[in-house]
Scaffold this motif. Structure first.
Motif, PDB file in Angstrom:
ATOM      1  N   GLU A   1     -30.852 -39.187  85.117  1.00 61.94           N
ATOM      2  CA  GLU A   1     -29.798 -38.522  84.350  1.00 61.94           C
ATOM      3  C   GLU A   1     -28.852 -37.748  85.263  1.00 61.94           C
ATOM      4  N   SER A   2     -29.400 -37.116  86.307  1.00 64.80           N
ATOM      5  CA  SER A   2     -28.549 -36.325  87.209  1.00 64.80           C
ATOM      6  C   SER A   2     -27.645 -37.214  88.063  1.00 64.80           C
ATOM      7  N   ILE A   3     -28.141 -38.378  88.501  1.00 68.58           N
ATOM      8  CA  ILE A   3     -27.295 -39.230  89.356  1.00 68.58           C
ATOM      9  C   ILE A   3     -26.297 -40.064  88.554  1.00 68.58           C
ATOM     10  N   THR A   4     -26.628 -40.364  87.285  1.00 70.27           N
ATOM     11  CA  THR A   4     -25.707 -41.162  86.466  1.00 70.27           C
ATOM     12  C   THR A   4     -24.787 -40.291  85.612  1.00 70.27           C
ATOM     13  N   GLY A   5     -25.189 -39.029  85.390  1.00 71.62           N
ATOM     14  CA  GLY A   5     -24.421 -38.156  84.515  1.00 71.62           C
ATOM     15  C   GLY A   5     -24.550 -38.542  83.044  1.00 71.62           C
ATOM     16  N   LYS A   6     -25.565 -39.337  82.732  1.00 78.79           N
ATOM     17  CA  LYS A   6     -25.778 -39.816  81.360  1.00 78.79           C
ATOM     18  C   LYS A   6     -27.225 -39.581  80.955  1.00 78.79           C
ATOM     19  N   THR A   7     -27.458 -39.432  79.651  1.00 74.74           N
ATOM     20  CA  THR A   7     -28.834 -39.342  79.175  1.00 74.74           C
ATOM     21  C   THR A   7     -29.468 -40.731  79.221  1.00 74.74           C
ATOM     22  N   ILE A   8     -30.785 -40.749  79.210  1.00 75.92           N
ATOM     23  CA  ILE A   8     -31.498 -42.032  79.171  1.00 75.92           C
ATOM     24  C   ILE A   8     -31.058 -42.808  77.934  1.00 75.92           C
ATOM     25  N   LYS A   9     -30.944 -42.109  76.819  1.00 81.31           N
ATOM     26  CA  LYS A   9     -30.544 -42.755  75.564  1.00 81.31           C
ATOM     27  C   LYS A   9     -29.167 -43.411  75.698  1.00 81.31           C
TER      28      LYS A   9
END
Length: 174
Positions: A36-44
């Motif tokens: 989540e921190s490297i993509t800036g997105k939640t898993i969902k």
């Protein structure tokens, strides 16, 4: 040597991992939080945008990267064992501890965790408890094959689980 906690979500990987890292004075890394921190997105949202296949690719790249660190406590995502490459990478510098719990206990834990209910995707069209049972049945063999040691966390305190992991890991190191 890393201590890597594997198992289905809701088995205590993050809670036990944080306590264990504190006791051992090691850094704690949650692979899902790292993603989540490297993509800036939640898993969902990764699942929604890229599908499970897209997520598993990001997860495999993350596990390959995290497998290069040493002397950490790592909480791996629940489906990490689905790819043999992930298991191989984690075992290079890791002692894999499988945390298990009954489907009913898992359901109770994750339904009480706001982050899990809001940010984790449903992976089937089943009811939550049936999904847990279904996915555990599918992953059971992969979990047991990957594990160097297994602890059922259903009715055990986190402190006792941490003590058991430390005892077992000390025996492995000697």
């Amino acid at each position: 040597m890393n201590i890597v906690l594997i198992g289905f979500r809701g088995t205590g990987k993050s809670t036990v991992g944080k306590l264990l890292s504190k006791r051992l004075e090691r850094d704690f890394i949650d692979s899902d939080q790292y993603i989540e921190s490297i993509t800036g997105k939640t898993i969902k949202s990764i699942f929604e945008d890229d599908g499970e296949e897209g997520f598993r690719k990001i997860e495999a790249d993350t596990i390959a990267e995290l497998s290069k660190v040493d002397n950490k406590v790592i909480s791996a995502g629940g489906g990490v064992v689905l790819k043999e490459e992930n298991v191989r990478n984690l075992k290079e510098k890791g002692f894999l501890v499988l945390l298990e719990a009954t489907p009913e206990i898992i359901y109770k834990r994750i339904s009480q965790d706001e982050k899990t209910t809001q940010q984790r995707p449903s992976l089937t069209d089943k009811t939550p408890l049936d999904e847990i049972r279904h996915l555990i049945a599918i992953r059971e063999h992969a979990y047991s094959n990957a594990a160097d040691y297994t602890i059922n966390t259903s009715y055990v305190s986190c402190e006792d689980i941490v003590n058991e992991i430390i005892t077992v890991e000390n025996k492995q190191s000697n």
